[in-house]
Design an enzyme around this catalytic site. Structure first.
Site, short mmCIF file in Angstrom:
data_model
loop_
_atom_site.label_atom_id
_atom_site.label_comp_id
_atom_site.label_asym_id
_atom_site.label_seq_id
_atom_site.Cartn_x
_atom_site.Cartn_y
_atom_site.Cartn_z
N ILE A 12 0.84 -1.21 0.00
CA ILE A 12 0.00 0.00 0.00
C ILE A 12 0.88 1.26 0.00
O ILE A 12 0.58 2.25 -0.67
CB ILE A 12 -0.97 0.00 1.19
N ASP A 31 12.28 2.67 4.38
CA ASP A 31 11.79 1.29 4.52
C ASP A 31 12.96 0.40 4.92
O ASP A 31 14.07 0.57 4.43
CB ASP A 31 11.20 0.83 3.17
N PHE A 73 3.19 3.54 6.89
CA PHE A 73 2.65 2.23 6.47
C PHE A 73 3.43 1.07 7.08
O PHE A 73 3.10 -0.08 6.80
CB PHE A 73 2.75 2.09 4.95
N TYR A 141 -2.84 -7.79 16.20
CA TYR A 141 -2.59 -6.82 15.13
C TYR A 141 -3.52 -5.61 15.30
O TYR A 141 -3.06 -4.45 15.33
CB TYR A 141 -2.81 -7.50 13.77
N ASN A 170 -10.18 -4.58 3.47
CA ASN A 170 -9.19 -5.51 2.87
C ASN A 170 -8.60 -4.96 1.58
O ASN A 170 -9.28 -4.94 0.55
CB ASN A 170 -9.84 -6.87 2.65
N HIS A 187 -2.56 -13.75 2.47
CA HIS A 187 -3.85 -13.13 2.13
C HIS A 187 -4.62 -13.95 1.11
O HIS A 187 -4.05 -14.59 0.23
CB HIS A 187 -3.63 -11.70 1.64
N1 UDP Z 1 -8.55 -16.87 4.37
C1 UDP Z 1 -8.78 -18.19 4.02
N2 UDP Z 1 -7.75 -18.91 3.48
C2 UDP Z 1 -6.51 -18.39 3.29
C3 UDP Z 1 -6.29 -17.03 3.65
C4 UDP Z 1 -7.33 -16.30 4.19
O1 UDP Z 1 -9.89 -18.71 4.19
O2 UDP Z 1 -5.62 -19.11 2.83
C5 UDP Z 1 -9.65 -16.09 4.95
C6 UDP Z 1 -9.31 -15.49 6.30
O3 UDP Z 1 -9.57 -16.42 7.33
C7 UDP Z 1 -10.25 -14.27 6.33
C8 UDP Z 1 -10.35 -13.87 4.85
O4 UDP Z 1 -9.91 -15.01 4.10
O5 UDP Z 1 -11.53 -14.67 6.76
C9 UDP Z 1 -9.47 -12.70 4.50
O6 UDP Z 1 -8.19 -12.97 5.03
P1 UDP Z 1 -6.91 -12.12 4.67
O7 UDP Z 1 -5.74 -12.74 5.40
O8 UDP Z 1 -6.81 -11.97 3.20
O9 UDP Z 1 -7.22 -10.67 5.25
P2 UDP Z 1 -7.66 -10.18 6.73
O10 UDP Z 1 -9.16 -10.13 6.71
O11 UDP Z 1 -7.10 -11.13 7.74
O12 UDP Z 1 -7.04 -8.82 6.81
#
Ligand code: UDP
Length: 327
Positions: A12, A31, A73, A141, A170, A187
């Protein structure tokens, strides 16, 4: 304005550094490259490698470049990991940012835009989430970001620091030349696209028994360029305002299963999915109301379709299957 973008080699931060340059600002990126990538830093920006753990490094950069505003960031960002290694998160995200705030005060920098997160809300009682919703993070976090927001409030009151805290939902999407490249990747969208690239056998769905329509977590995905433009607007608005707090999202939620389905459609790949246990610290639903920043600053997300957002991420991943290639 001369702006220091701390964490400007990250996903970002680098998109925002580019957006600042496009708007005519001068940009210095600071950074550590622990998570960031040198190649992500836009060509028009100065680059200084340094770490928020060392306050003197920050102060030196602020003075050397006569910085007028800071965007921060630099943070560890994985909710799941933060539940296993809380100390790392408090040290980096809270203590590191405290050093940054102290350096700003010492060098006379009075404007700061801070990357906060929807994770400060925890399990929301009302959806969509507005900025005055209760703040009860359910992962370290989110707690670490909330602690910084609280420090900012005191630095505002006591040192006159003008600040904006932007609570992202997100972040997703990319540009052909700049995108998401985390090591390890955690992610949902990049992992799912790695399955389509043949780099992983399947995507795991973390939890299928949440109180949501299909049992999987619901999130609000917002394009990284729309986040970037909000930072530039917030910085300008600090001329008139001492303290700004805004949510940034699209106002629409997609379940994990729906996101995977969109990835299948965009890539044309079957993308096998397997059901897995819940990941600790995941709130069931996070959907933003961004009405406040739309009303007050006139911000509008340009990327409102998840399919378009995923397609922009797919373009980056197809062109850069190894990401920036530096890990
Ligand atoms: N998620 C998932 N499988 C993965 C990675 C993420 O099911 O391999 C789910 C995670 O549990 C959350 C959503 O996808 O419910 C988004 O997760 P991410 O880590 O992308 O972003 P966050 O919401 O934690 O910032």
């Amino acid at each position: 304005m001369r702006v220091l973008v701390v964490g400007g080699a990250g996903y970002i931060g680098s998109a925002t550094a580019q957006c600042l340059l496009d708007a005519g600002h001068e940009v210095v990126v600071f950074d550590s490259l622990v998570k960031g990538h040198r190649a992500a830093v836009p060509a028009g920006a100065e680059f200084v490698q340094g770490d928020l753990a060392h306050r003197e490094q920050i102060e030196d950069v602020l003075r050397r470049f006569q910085i007028e505003a800071v965007m921060d960031f630099a943070a560890f960002i994985e909710a799941g990991e933060s539940m296993k290694e809380p100390g790392r998160y408090f040290r980096n995200n809270v203590c590191g940012t405290l050093n940054l705030l102290e350096a700003c005060v010492s060098a006379g920098v009075q404007r700061l835009v801070f990357s906060s997160t929807a994770a400060v809300y925890g399990i929301a009682e009302e959806i969509p989430i507005t900025e005055d919703a209760p703040l009860h993070p359910v992962n370290v976090y989110g707690e670490s970001k909330l602690m910084v927001e609280r420090m900012l409030e005191w630095y505002g009151r006591l040192h006159g620091l003008r600040y904006a805290a932007l609570r992202y939902f997100n972040a997703a999407g990319g540009r052909p030349e700049r995108g998401e490249d985390h090591h390890p990747e955690t992610h949902l969208i990049p992992l799912t696209l790695q399955v389509a690239l043949g780099q992983r056998p399947h995507i795991a769905i973390f939890g299928t028994d949440y109180p949501t329509p299909d049992g999987t977590c619901v999130r609000d995905y917002i394009h990284v360029d729309d986040l970037a433009s909000a930072h530039v607007l917030a910085l300008q608005a600090l001329d008139q305002h001492e303290r700004l707090i805004y949510n940034l999202g699209n106002g629409r939620g997609f379940s994990v299963r729906e996101v995977i389905e969109v990835c299948r459609k965009v890539t044309g790949h079957p993308i096998p999915a397997v059901e897995a246990p819940r990941r600790p610290g995941d709130p069931p639903v996070l959907i933003a109301s961004s009405a406040k920043i739309q009303r007050e600053l006139g911000w509008r997300p340009r990327w409102t379709s998840l399919e378009d957002i995923v397609a922009s991420a797919w373009e980056w991943h197809r062109r850069h299957p190894q990401g920036y290639g530096d890990r």
